[in-house]
Design a protein around this motif. Structure first.
Motif, PDB file in Angstrom:
ATOM      1  N   PHE A 258     -31.860  85.696   7.870  1.00 59.89           N
ATOM      2  CA  PHE A 258     -31.418  86.734   6.632  1.00 59.89           C
ATOM      3  C   PHE A 258     -32.389  86.429   5.222  1.00 59.89           C
ATOM      4  CE2 PHE A 258     -28.208  88.667   3.580  1.00 59.89           C
ATOM      5  CZ  PHE A 258     -28.941  90.012   4.204  1.00 59.89           C
TER       6      PHE A 258
ATOM      7  N   PHE B 139     -24.379  87.162  14.135  1.00 61.59           N
ATOM      8  CA  PHE B 139     -23.935  87.884  12.662  1.00 61.59           C
ATOM      9  C   PHE B 139     -23.066  88.734  12.576  1.00 61.59           C
ATOM     10  CE2 PHE B 139     -22.799  90.845   9.354  1.00 61.59           C
ATOM     11  CZ  PHE B 139     -22.479  90.097   8.487  1.00 61.59           C
TER      12      PHE B 139
ATOM     13  N   ALA C  34     -22.985  83.835   5.065  1.00 61.35           N
ATOM     14  CA  ALA C  34     -24.191  85.101   5.444  1.00 61.35           C
ATOM     15  C   ALA C  34     -24.530  86.034   4.777  1.00 61.35           C
ATOM     16  CB  ALA C  34     -23.764  84.700   7.326  1.00 61.35           C
ATOM     17  N   GLY C  35     -24.227  85.803   3.391  1.00 59.94           N
ATOM     18  CA  GLY C  35     -24.772  86.868   3.232  1.00 59.94           C
ATOM     19  C   GLY C  35     -24.239  87.960   3.486  1.00 59.94           C
TER      20      GLY C  35
ATOM     21  N   ASP D  84     -30.321  95.033   4.031  1.00 62.93           N
ATOM     22  CA  ASP D  84     -29.960  94.270   1.973  1.00 62.93           C
ATOM     23  C   ASP D  84     -31.212  94.066   1.380  1.00 62.93           C
ATOM     24  OD1 ASP D  84     -27.918  94.774   3.149  1.00 62.93           O
ATOM     25  OD2 ASP D  84     -26.712  92.905   2.381  1.00 62.93           O
TER      26      ASP D  84
ATOM     27  N   TYR E 212     -21.625  90.395  -2.784  1.00 59.78           N
ATOM     28  CA  TYR E 212     -21.520  88.746  -0.920  1.00 59.78           C
ATOM     29  C   TYR E 212     -20.689  88.295  -1.720  1.00 59.78           C
ATOM     30  CZ  TYR E 212     -26.671  90.001   0.193  1.00 59.78           C
ATOM     31  OH  TYR E 212     -27.803  90.938   0.652  1.00 59.78           O
TER      32      TYR E 212
HETATM   33  N1  ARG Z   1     -25.093  91.837   3.944  1.00 63.48           N
HETATM   34  C1  ARG Z   1     -24.717  92.750   5.143  1.00 63.48           C
HETATM   35  C2  ARG Z   1     -23.521  93.165   5.494  1.00 63.48           C
HETATM   36  O1  ARG Z   1     -22.469  91.804   4.688  1.00 63.48           O
HETATM   37  C3  ARG Z   1     -25.673  92.106   5.936  1.00 63.48           C
HETATM   38  C4  ARG Z   1     -25.985  90.314   6.279  1.00 63.48           C
HETATM   39  C5  ARG Z   1     -26.411  89.982   7.120  1.00 63.48           C
HETATM   40  N2  ARG Z   1     -26.394  88.307   7.279  1.00 63.48           N
HETATM   41  C6  ARG Z   1     -27.671  87.695   7.773  1.00 63.48           C
HETATM   42  N3  ARG Z   1     -26.984  86.416   6.862  1.00 63.48           N
HETATM   43  N4  ARG Z   1     -27.889  88.107   8.338  1.00 63.48           N
HETATM   44  O2  ARG Z   1     -23.503  93.015   7.125  1.00 63.48           O
END
Ligand code: ARG
Length: 284
Positions: A48, A85, A102-103, A195, A229
């Motif tokens: 990501f 994820f 992880a965002g 994203d 995030y």
């Molecule tokens: N922001 C999105 C979510 O929370 C995608 C996050 C994906 N993060 C990653 N590390 N793959 O669902």
């Protein structure tokens, strides 16, 4: 005399209580447990960019920089683990991981199982299609198409929602372990939703193959909301959350997060370029 004895007894009981709570908090669900373990265990999914990706066999990115600062502030070492994820919040909930970085978009469903820090970045949903695809421009055009997403992400939730609400009644949802893996299937599938920044990096590294744009409806209106995030911690781990929020506050104020977004976007573009060319030579 009696008074002294009961005072001593009370003191002993208080001490015993402290000792007991001390023993039971050797997991990662409290700041104390984390300090005792001497490490901050962070779960992420490293596909990501620019938030987390692999460079020189190491997981790097904006989230990792933030967590480094948090570990430093607590005075423990940082341990980052790359996992699927859709397992991250559950592992934070059960205390297998101290933190999920992880965002992760802050949303109500996730809030039922974990607590979130203050937001540190925001995003919107972008579409990736083949560069010569002129038939997909809006969400309505995606109806009847095969749409790829990273499993368990907000892109996944959004497409599922649009399918059940009817906008994408005839579409098929395909889920993958990472957005780039989904994008590599374009040709077999029609589009990928991801994203914004991650989509941008995937396309920048394959600008001869794909293009990306914001997902809107045919009137140019928003589909889905702007997302924020946050860092996930176990419910009730307020002490850890306070440290994380303090760090985020500093990093937002001094411009570090913005700087890292730029730096790690550039690094990710360099890395995936070489991966992409390797892929091409194997195919050709
Ligand atoms: N922001 C999105 C979510 O929370 C995608 C996050 C994906 N993060 C990653 N590390 N793959 O669902």
């Amino acid at each position: 005399m009696k008074k002294t004895i009961s005072l001593i007894l009370a003191a002993v009981m208080i001490l015993a209580a402290f000792a007991l709570t001390g023993c039971s908090s050797t997991d990662y669900k409290s700041l104390d447990g984390i300090k005792k373990a001497g490490k901050l265990v962070v779960y992420t999914e490293a596909g990501f960019p620019p938030y987390e990706f692999v460079s020189d066999n190491e997981i790097v990115g904006v989230d990792i920089q933030i967590m480094k600062a948090v570990a430093e502030k607590i005075g423990v070492t940082l341990e980052v683990k790359d996992v699927a994820f859709n397992t991250i919040c559950a592992s934070v909930k059960t205390g297998k991981a101290a933190v999920g970085a992880a965002g992760i978009t802050i949303d109500d469903e996730r809030k039922a199982s974990v607590d979130f820090s203050e937001p540190y970045s925001s995003t919107e949903q972008y579409v990736i299609v083949a560069i010569d695809n002129d038939s997909i421009k809006t969400v309505e055009d995606l109806n009847g198409k095969q749409i790829g997403v990273q499993e368990g992400t907000t892109s996944d939730f959004l497409v599922s929602d649009l399918i059940s609400k009817g906008t994408l009644a005839n579409s098929a949802l395909k889920s993958f372990l990472a957005p780039a893996i989904a994008a590599a299937q374009i040709g077999k599938i029609d589009a990928v939703i991801a994203d914004k920044l991650t989509a941008g990096i995937i396309v920048a590294n394959n600008s001869d193959k794909y293009k990306t744009f914001k997902l809107t409806d045919k009137n140019g209106g928003d589909v889905g909301e702007t997302e924020q995030y946050g860092i996930a911690v176990a419910k009730g781990n307020t002490e850890l959350l306070a440290v994380i929020n303090e760090v985020i506050d500093e990093l937002l104020k001094d411009g570090s997060i913005e700087k890292w977004v730029t730096e790690y976007s550039e690094l990710a573009k360099k890395i995936e370029e070489s991966t992409a060319s390797t892929g091409e030579s194997t195919n050709g």
